[in-house]
Write a protein that holds these residues in place. Sequence first.
Motif, PDB file in Angstrom:
ATOM      1  N   GLY A   1       0.806  -1.209   0.000  1.00  0.00           N
ATOM      2  CA  GLY A   1       0.000   0.000   0.000  1.00  0.00           C
ATOM      3  C   GLY A   1       0.841   1.261   0.000  1.00  0.00           C
ATOM      4  N   GLY A   2       0.300   2.305  -0.593  1.00  0.00           N
ATOM      5  CA  GLY A   2       0.972   3.596  -0.606  1.00  0.00           C
ATOM      6  C   GLY A   2       0.446   4.502   0.493  1.00  0.00           C
ATOM      7  N   ALA A   3       1.095   5.647   0.646  1.00  0.00           N
ATOM      8  CA  ALA A   3       0.710   6.570   1.704  1.00  0.00           C
ATOM      9  C   ALA A   3      -0.723   7.058   1.555  1.00  0.00           C
ATOM     10  CB  ALA A   3       1.669   7.762   1.714  1.00  0.00           C
ATOM     11  N   ASP A   4      -1.205   7.138   0.311  1.00  0.00           N
ATOM     12  CA  ASP A   4      -2.549   7.665   0.083  1.00  0.00           C
ATOM     13  C   ASP A   4      -3.631   6.608   0.201  1.00  0.00           C
ATOM     14  OD1 ASP A   4      -1.644   6.310  -2.130  1.00  0.00           O
ATOM     15  OD2 ASP A   4      -2.653   7.612  -3.574  1.00  0.00           O
ATOM     16  N   THR A   5      -3.261   5.359   0.487  1.00  0.00           N
ATOM     17  CA  THR A   5      -4.261   4.300   0.617  1.00  0.00           C
ATOM     18  C   THR A   5      -4.366   3.777   2.044  1.00  0.00           C
ATOM     19  OG1 THR A   5      -2.649   2.628  -0.102  1.00  0.00           O
ATOM     20  CG2 THR A   5      -4.093   3.588  -1.792  1.00  0.00           C
ATOM     21  N   LEU A   6      -3.739   4.437   2.983  1.00  0.00           N
ATOM     22  CA  LEU A   6      -3.928   4.124   4.397  1.00  0.00           C
ATOM     23  C   LEU A   6      -4.875   5.176   4.972  1.00  0.00           C
ATOM     24  CD1 LEU A   6      -1.436   2.904   7.038  1.00  0.00           C
ATOM     25  CD2 LEU A   6      -2.895   4.840   7.564  1.00  0.00           C
ATOM     26  N   VAL A   7      -6.002   4.731   5.485  1.00  0.00           N
ATOM     27  CA  VAL A   7      -7.025   5.639   6.004  1.00  0.00           C
ATOM     28  C   VAL A   7      -7.190   5.390   7.496  1.00  0.00           C
ATOM     29  CG1 VAL A   7      -9.422   6.380   5.841  1.00  0.00           C
ATOM     30  CG2 VAL A   7      -8.200   5.637   3.782  1.00  0.00           C
TER      31      VAL A   7
END
Length: 425
Positions: free
Chosen positions: A56-62
């Motif tokens: 996962g990338g930084a923008d896909t961790l919520v």
Amino acid sequence: MLKTGDKLDGYVLDNMEGAVDQAAFLARTETPVAIIGARGTGKMYIARILHAQAGGGADTLVAIDCREFRGRDDANRRIRQALLAGAGKTLVLKSPQLMSTDAQLKLARQMATRLLADTEKPAYLPAVRFVALFPDSLQALVAAGVLQRKLASVFAAYPIRVPPMRHRQRAILRWAHKILSQECASRNITIKGFTPEAEQAMRQHPWHGNISEIRQRVVRALEQKPGGDWLTPVDLRLYLGDRASSGSLEPPLRTFAGDAAASDGYSPSAREELELVLAERVNQLLLAQTPLPLGTWLEDEIVLATLLRYRGQHAASANFLQTSRRNIGRWLQAISSRQASRDGCPLWQEPARLVADWVRGLGSAGPSPLLAGQGLLLQLLESHRDVATVELRARILGVSRPTYGRRLREWQAMIAPAEQVVAHV
């Protein structure tokens, strides 16, 4: 195994007794993961490792902060939004035990069936990874009545336990130096480092607040230092008497049998530590007949800690404190005028730090933190009513005698329903 090159920015990579490697292994699966550890141990760090190892990338961790949910409807609405937009993402639920019972059960049902709720036609959940951060074991939270058994069960397969800092002795100084470097850079100041005495004191300190406490102590020390010097145990407020009581703090009686967490692994909550330290301060003031306005200072610190939690946003802070935005601005001038008195009182430094820790972990539902803090201090003062006059107790609360009486009656009325429930159990 996590590779050296996978180290996350801003963190010190220590082995955390296998938590890092376990996260890297579980990243290969789709199993919902519970990450368990006391406050400030680095649970979110482990969640990021798991997410990164899963590709996962930084923008896909919520991150979903369940402390901020105001009630069942708010929790259900925000979780539904996250689920609908969650395809390919990792949803990290922070303190889901703070959600209402109905919201916990609804989430558990959706996770167990992999079906979205509240849809006209059956619809599967998108391909989303679930991670939850818990402050204690699932068994302990269920037994305490704050975590629903069905939600615990969906996260129970392979929990990751993050050990407290006192079990990671070799990492304490690495974290301290990393944090010092970060804070000096953000302030554009230079500090040579820690004295040998300070490093020895850090090794011996229990660090119940873990990494968060290290940062708090370093930040407070830097606020008092002009730069260019060494930080001493006194700067870090790790001298004898500062935390002696916390180091010997006994765990409360568990309400369930067979708990795997022995006293050696117990970490008191910020609320427990704050109550203990305030009790000591009240006792000291009563013995010395010195009426410092602890109640006023406590309210000051709660407001300041709330502003820190919401990064200075008055509207969000007012909502959390259950007051008006206008009051926040009005209070700040008086709080600022008392800052020198608070900062200059050695007895107040540890309570001030613990208030910030306590407020950071509170949920948004329930009574205002201002009322909760006032009730805590009132309870401590009333435990000494046989030996302390109303006048003295009122001055320690920071109010007049009539106001003390009124607040005491309001507090007693507020806790009466809860006592009645306990009496009928």
